[in-house]
Design a protein around this motif. Structure first.
Motif, PDB file in Angstrom:
ATOM      1  N   ILE A   1       4.802  11.766  -8.976  1.00 64.24           N
ATOM      2  CA  ILE A   1       4.514  11.464  -7.565  1.00 64.24           C
ATOM      3  C   ILE A   1       4.094  10.009  -7.426  1.00 64.24           C
ATOM      4  O   ILE A   1       4.525   9.294  -6.511  1.00 64.24           O
ATOM      5  CB  ILE A   1       3.424  12.414  -7.028  1.00 64.24           C
ATOM      6  CG1 ILE A   1       3.948  13.856  -6.990  1.00 64.24           C
ATOM      7  CG2 ILE A   1       2.966  11.981  -5.624  1.00 64.24           C
ATOM      8  CD1 ILE A   1       2.875  14.894  -6.713  1.00 64.24           C
ATOM      9  N   MET A   2       3.261   9.548  -8.351  1.00 63.03           N
ATOM     10  CA  MET A   2       2.841   8.146  -8.344  1.00 63.03           C
ATOM     11  C   MET A   2       4.034   7.217  -8.547  1.00 63.03           C
ATOM     12  O   MET A   2       4.139   6.167  -7.901  1.00 63.03           O
ATOM     13  CB  MET A   2       1.780   7.920  -9.427  1.00 63.03           C
ATOM     14  CG  MET A   2       0.461   8.626  -9.155  1.00 63.03           C
ATOM     15  SD  MET A   2      -0.663   8.647 -10.598  1.00 63.03           S
ATOM     16  CE  MET A   2      -1.052   6.890 -10.743  1.00 63.03           C
ATOM     17  N   ALA A   3       4.934   7.602  -9.442  1.00 62.23           N
ATOM     18  CA  ALA A   3       6.121   6.775  -9.697  1.00 62.23           C
ATOM     19  C   ALA A   3       7.031   6.711  -8.470  1.00 62.23           C
ATOM     20  O   ALA A   3       7.633   5.667  -8.182  1.00 62.23           O
ATOM     21  CB  ALA A   3       6.896   7.333 -10.893  1.00 62.23           C
ATOM     22  N   ILE A   4       7.117   7.810  -7.736  1.00 66.54           N
ATOM     23  CA  ILE A   4       7.924   7.837  -6.514  1.00 66.54           C
ATOM     24  C   ILE A   4       7.306   6.937  -5.445  1.00 66.54           C
ATOM     25  O   ILE A   4       8.006   6.189  -4.756  1.00 66.54           O
ATOM     26  CB  ILE A   4       8.076   9.290  -6.015  1.00 66.54           C
ATOM     27  CG1 ILE A   4       8.972  10.069  -6.985  1.00 66.54           C
ATOM     28  CG2 ILE A   4       8.648   9.336  -4.603  1.00 66.54           C
ATOM     29  CD1 ILE A   4       8.905  11.574  -6.828  1.00 66.54           C
ATOM     30  N   ALA A   5       5.977   6.998  -5.314  1.00 63.12           N
ATOM     31  CA  ALA A   5       5.294   6.112  -4.368  1.00 63.12           C
ATOM     32  C   ALA A   5       5.508   4.649  -4.751  1.00 63.12           C
ATOM     33  O   ALA A   5       5.758   3.795  -3.890  1.00 63.12           O
ATOM     34  CB  ALA A   5       3.802   6.433  -4.333  1.00 63.12           C
ATOM     35  N   GLN A   6       5.428   4.368  -6.043  1.00 61.84           N
ATOM     36  CA  GLN A   6       5.647   2.997  -6.510  1.00 61.84           C
ATOM     37  C   GLN A   6       7.060   2.527  -6.177  1.00 61.84           C
ATOM     38  O   GLN A   6       7.250   1.416  -5.665  1.00 61.84           O
ATOM     39  CB  GLN A   6       5.433   2.907  -8.020  1.00 61.84           C
ATOM     40  CG  GLN A   6       5.672   1.504  -8.589  1.00 61.84           C
ATOM     41  CD  GLN A   6       5.643   1.463 -10.112  1.00 61.84           C
ATOM     42  OE1 GLN A   6       5.888   2.480 -10.760  1.00 61.84           O
ATOM     43  NE2 GLN A   6       5.332   0.309 -10.670  1.00 61.84           N
ATOM     44  N   ALA A   7       8.045   3.356  -6.446  1.00 64.10           N
ATOM     45  CA  ALA A   7       9.438   2.967  -6.224  1.00 64.10           C
ATOM     46  C   ALA A   7       9.734   2.710  -4.751  1.00 64.10           C
ATOM     47  O   ALA A   7      10.508   1.818  -4.405  1.00 64.10           O
ATOM     48  CB  ALA A   7      10.365   4.050  -6.765  1.00 64.10           C
TER      49      ALA A   7
ATOM     50  N   VAL B   1       0.834  -1.202   0.000  1.00 66.83           N
ATOM     51  CA  VAL B   1       0.000   0.000   0.000  1.00 66.83           C
ATOM     52  C   VAL B   1       0.869   1.253   0.000  1.00 66.83           C
ATOM     53  O   VAL B   1       1.903   1.305   0.680  1.00 66.83           O
ATOM     54  CB  VAL B   1      -0.925   0.013   1.241  1.00 66.83           C
ATOM     55  CG1 VAL B   1      -1.763   1.290   1.275  1.00 66.83           C
ATOM     56  CG2 VAL B   1      -1.823  -1.217   1.253  1.00 66.83           C
ATOM     57  N   SER B   2       0.440   2.246  -0.758  1.00 60.98           N
ATOM     58  CA  SER B   2       1.113   3.544  -0.726  1.00 60.98           C
ATOM     59  C   SER B   2       0.088   4.649  -0.947  1.00 60.98           C
ATOM     60  O   SER B   2      -1.058   4.390  -1.325  1.00 60.98           O
ATOM     61  CB  SER B   2       2.209   3.622  -1.796  1.00 60.98           C
ATOM     62  OG  SER B   2       1.636   3.615  -3.099  1.00 60.98           O
TER      63      SER B   2
END
Length: 211
Positions: free
Chosen positions: A148-154, A109-110
């Protein structure tokens, strides 16, 4: 495993309206200029992205760094005062749903929010969410929602190998998910979408769209 990612305002908590007012009031207090809130005309509907466009269109005398450093503390103060008078309220069933997926080994979860991290935590905590172990990517990290979504994913999934389902509530969530190929579930009635829930009152319905 699957990766579930959440927006905050309008998605987990009923904060869209007061968040907007606090932000607009902060910009006006700092600059003396009434910011235009036709957000769909902004290329990046995030706190940092909105300030960036505001500077380009209405306030070229400011740098982004200067304006962000001046607006953010006023905005934080406005949010603190607002939730002190009237605590934030969850979208129905959101706390139960979030706790369920956090405790379930089938999911990671993020949170990926267009707001700044400081106010995101304030609002979530006001509504009774435990944020201690919650991964939150925000406008502190980038001006673009996709990034921002990519940072949360990473941060949540360093391998970037798990499918993502994003719970959002606005047209900019639709655009970001379409551009990044992310499965989207819309929460509420602000946007029409083929996968939509009014709230999280039905755990089964909410999970049925996770792919």
């Amino acid at each position: 495993m699957k990766h579930i990612m959440f927006d905050i305002d309008g998605t987990l908590i009923q904060s869209y309206d007061f968040d907007e007012k606090c932000f607009m009031d902060a910009v006006h207090e700092v600059t003396g200029i009434a910011i235009k809130n036709d957000w769909e005309a902004y290329p990046h509907v995030t706190d940092r992205g909105i300030l960036q466009t505001f500077i380009e269109r209405q306030a070229p005398q400011y740098s982004l760094e200067e304006l962000e450093n001046r607006v953010k503390p006023v905005f934080i103060r406005n949010i603190e005062q607002t939730i002190k008078e009237s605590p934030a309220v969850e979208v129905k069933g959101a706390k139960r749903f979030l706790m369920h997926v956090l405790k379930n080994n089938d999911y990671i979860v993020s949170v990926a929010t267009g707001g700044w991290r400081e106010t995101a935590r304030l609002k979530l905590q006001s509504a009774g969410f435990d944020t201690d172990n919650l991964i939150i990517a925000s406008s502190n990290d980038h001006h673009a929602r996709i990034e921002i979504m990519a940072i949360a994913q990473a941060e949540a999934d360093p391998s970037k190998g798990l499918p993502i389902t994003y719970f959002g509530d606005a047209i900019w969530d639709v655009k970001a998910c379409a551009a990044s190929g992310v499965n989207l579930v819309i929460v509420g009635e602000r946007v029409d979408h083929n996968q939509r829930i009014l709230d999280y009152s039905s755990l089964e319905q909410s999970l049925s769209f996770v792919k």
